[in-house]
Design an enzyme around this catalytic site. Structure first.
Site, PDB file in Angstrom:
ATOM      1  N   HIS A  84      65.894  54.825  36.207  1.00 13.93           N
ATOM      2  CA  HIS A  84      64.738  53.302  36.677  1.00 13.93           C
ATOM      3  C   HIS A  84      65.638  52.036  36.832  1.00 13.93           C
ATOM      4  O   HIS A  84      66.188  52.215  35.774  1.00 13.93           O
ATOM      5  CB  HIS A  84      63.694  53.290  36.493  1.00 13.93           C
ATOM      6  CG  HIS A  84      62.795  54.853  36.491  1.00 13.93           C
ATOM      7  ND1 HIS A  84      61.832  54.867  37.758  1.00 13.93           N
ATOM      8  CD2 HIS A  84      61.810  55.657  36.016  1.00 13.93           C
ATOM      9  CE1 HIS A  84      61.879  55.688  37.414  1.00 13.93           C
ATOM     10  NE2 HIS A  84      61.385  55.825  36.549  1.00 13.93           N
ATOM     11  N   CYS A 109      54.761  54.595  42.110  1.00 11.02           N
ATOM     12  CA  CYS A 109      55.567  56.026  41.177  1.00 11.02           C
ATOM     13  C   CYS A 109      54.851  55.532  39.432  1.00 11.02           C
ATOM     14  O   CYS A 109      55.112  54.527  39.580  1.00 11.02           O
ATOM     15  CB  CYS A 109      56.953  55.099  41.299  1.00 11.02           C
ATOM     16  SG  CYS A 109      58.396  56.033  40.517  1.00 11.02           S
ATOM     17  N   GLU A 111      61.949  55.785  46.037  1.00 16.53           N
ATOM     18  CA  GLU A 111      62.281  56.841  45.237  1.00 16.53           C
ATOM     19  C   GLU A 111      63.683  57.265  45.357  1.00 16.53           C
ATOM     20  O   GLU A 111      64.037  57.376  46.673  1.00 16.53           O
ATOM     21  CB  GLU A 111      60.924  57.452  44.967  1.00 16.53           C
ATOM     22  CG  GLU A 111      59.831  57.188  44.395  1.00 16.53           C
ATOM     23  CD  GLU A 111      58.900  58.285  43.591  1.00 16.53           C
ATOM     24  OE1 GLU A 111      59.331  59.479  43.561  1.00 16.53           O
ATOM     25  OE2 GLU A 111      57.917  57.946  43.473  1.00 16.53           O
ATOM     26  N   CYS A 166      57.898  63.082  36.751  1.00 16.45           N
ATOM     27  CA  CYS A 166      56.385  62.757  37.892  1.00 16.45           C
ATOM     28  C   CYS A 166      55.080  62.437  37.172  1.00 16.45           C
ATOM     29  O   CYS A 166      54.430  62.984  37.137  1.00 16.45           O
ATOM     30  CB  CYS A 166      56.612  63.783  39.345  1.00 16.45           C
ATOM     31  SG  CYS A 166      55.852  62.773  40.314  1.00 16.45           S
TER      32      CYS A 166
HETATM   33  N1  LIG Z   1      61.643  60.545  42.801  1.00 16.45           N
HETATM   34  C1  LIG Z   1      62.082  60.695  41.141  1.00 16.45           C
HETATM   35  C2  LIG Z   1      60.309  61.726  41.167  1.00 16.45           C
HETATM   36  C3  LIG Z   1      59.455  61.420  40.908  1.00 16.45           C
HETATM   37  C4  LIG Z   1      58.956  60.236  40.251  1.00 16.45           C
HETATM   38  C5  LIG Z   1      57.720  60.023  40.993  1.00 16.45           C
HETATM   39  N2  LIG Z   1      56.839  60.352  41.948  1.00 16.45           N
HETATM   40  C6  LIG Z   1      56.826  58.814  39.395  1.00 16.45           C
HETATM   41  O1  LIG Z   1      55.200  59.166  39.824  1.00 16.45           O
HETATM   42  O2  LIG Z   1      57.116  59.105  38.566  1.00 16.45           O
HETATM   43  C7  LIG Z   1      63.183  60.938  40.968  1.00 16.45           C
HETATM   44  O3  LIG Z   1      64.171  61.779  41.340  1.00 16.45           O
HETATM   45  O4  LIG Z   1      63.104  61.183  39.869  1.00 16.45           O
END
Ligand SMILES: N[C@H](CCC[C@H](N)C(=O)O)C(=O)O
Length: 280
Positions: free
Chosen positions: A165, A223, A214, A74
């Site tokens: 992604h 993100c 997300e 994250c």
């Molecule tokens: N939802 C993402 C984790 C949070 C990523 C995001 N909030 C960031 O700042 O990189 C996942 O399950 O891969």
């Protein structure tokens, strides 16, 4: 349970210091993540981040989305972890190493008036091999590949920043029906672990606008891993230079893709909002 609410570009999490006496029983963490994330019956956040001791680095960041699913990395969250451990005197280092489920990340902390104001993170290598993202495809790499979502064709560029992604280029990020197509991308069968989806409008060769749906949290204001993935996708598609300002709903991140070494650097803010205690 004592917690600290923090945010990076509006991507807000509940942070719990588990380096001393506090800990949450591991099987209960997804339930706690859902409970504290609820914006009506809980604290309200995009998820839960536990700051734990580490044998391999200075600390371990254990991150959960607001649906209780565990995230492997994250970007906005790790900047706030860097701020937390310095501001709360868990370390006096200005360069800290944080263990994640996607490896150890190195953070450089910028200090203003004794507190961390912004953080630069070496986000490591973007990963393009489909089986490592993961995405189901017989291609070697997915750059500008067609996908049908909701009866409409989109082009995706897929990569991992330690989490999966899919980057989609659009004319105008204000015009996309993200509440409708976001879940269709997230749960598409070609993404066995689901996917984070970024919608990108290229403003110029050093500036893009981004919205994100997300995995496990829905649309967030920012993100960090997604901003990194988006700049890499822009460079792969020849749309920008390798240093880009990413304007998100919640603020700006500065991303640099060192293509020669296949490394991505992210610089952005980290903010403490309030402290509190919740009865679980
Ligand atoms: N939802 C993402 C984790 C949070 C990523 C995001 N909030 C960031 O700042 O990189 C996942 O399950 O891969």
């Amino acid at each position: 349970m004592k917690f600290t609410k923090m945010q990076g570009c509006g991507n807000d999490y509940v942070y719990v210091d588990c380096t001393k006496n506090q800990e949450i029983e591991i099987d209960n963490i997804p339930h706690v993540a859902r409970q504290v994330s609820d914006r009506h019956y809980g604290i309200g956040s995009d998820g839960l981040i536990l700051i734990k001791p580490s044998q391999k680095a200075d600390f371990f960041m254990d991150m959960y989305n607001n649906d209780g699913s565990r995230g492997k990395m994250c970007g906005n969250g790790i900047r706030c972890v860097g701020k937390y451990v310095y501001d709360y005197c868990l370390t006096d280092k200005k360069q800290v190493k944080i263990e994640t489920l996607s490896g150890i990340k190195t953070l450089d902390l910028t200090i203003d008036n004794g507190k961390v104001s912004q953080v630069t993170v070496d986000m490591g290598n973007p990963i393009f091999a489909p089986e490592k993202i993961p995405v189901i495809s017989d291609k070697e790499i997915l750059v500008n590949e067609p996908i049908i979502i909701g009866g409409k064709e989109y082009k995706i560029t897929c990569l991992s920043m330690g989490n999966p992604h899919a980057v989609v280029f659009v004319e105008n990020t204000d015009d996309i029906p993200i509440e409708t197509i976001g879940p269709l991308f997230e749960n598409h069968e070609m993404f066995p672990d689901r996917v984070n989806t970024e919608f990108i409008q290229v403003i110029n060769r050093n500036h893009i606008k981004m919205r994100v749906w997300e995995r496990g949290s829905g649309e967030t204001l920012a993100c960090g891993t997604g901003a990194c993935a988006s700049v890499v996708a822009c460079v792969l598609n020849g749309l920008t230079e390798d240093e880009v300002k990413v304007s998100l709903l919640g603020g700006d991140l500065h991303i640099r893709y060192d293509k020669d070494n296949n490394l991505v650097y992210m610089t952005g803010p980290a903010v403490t909002v309030f402290e509190g205690e919740i009865q679980l």
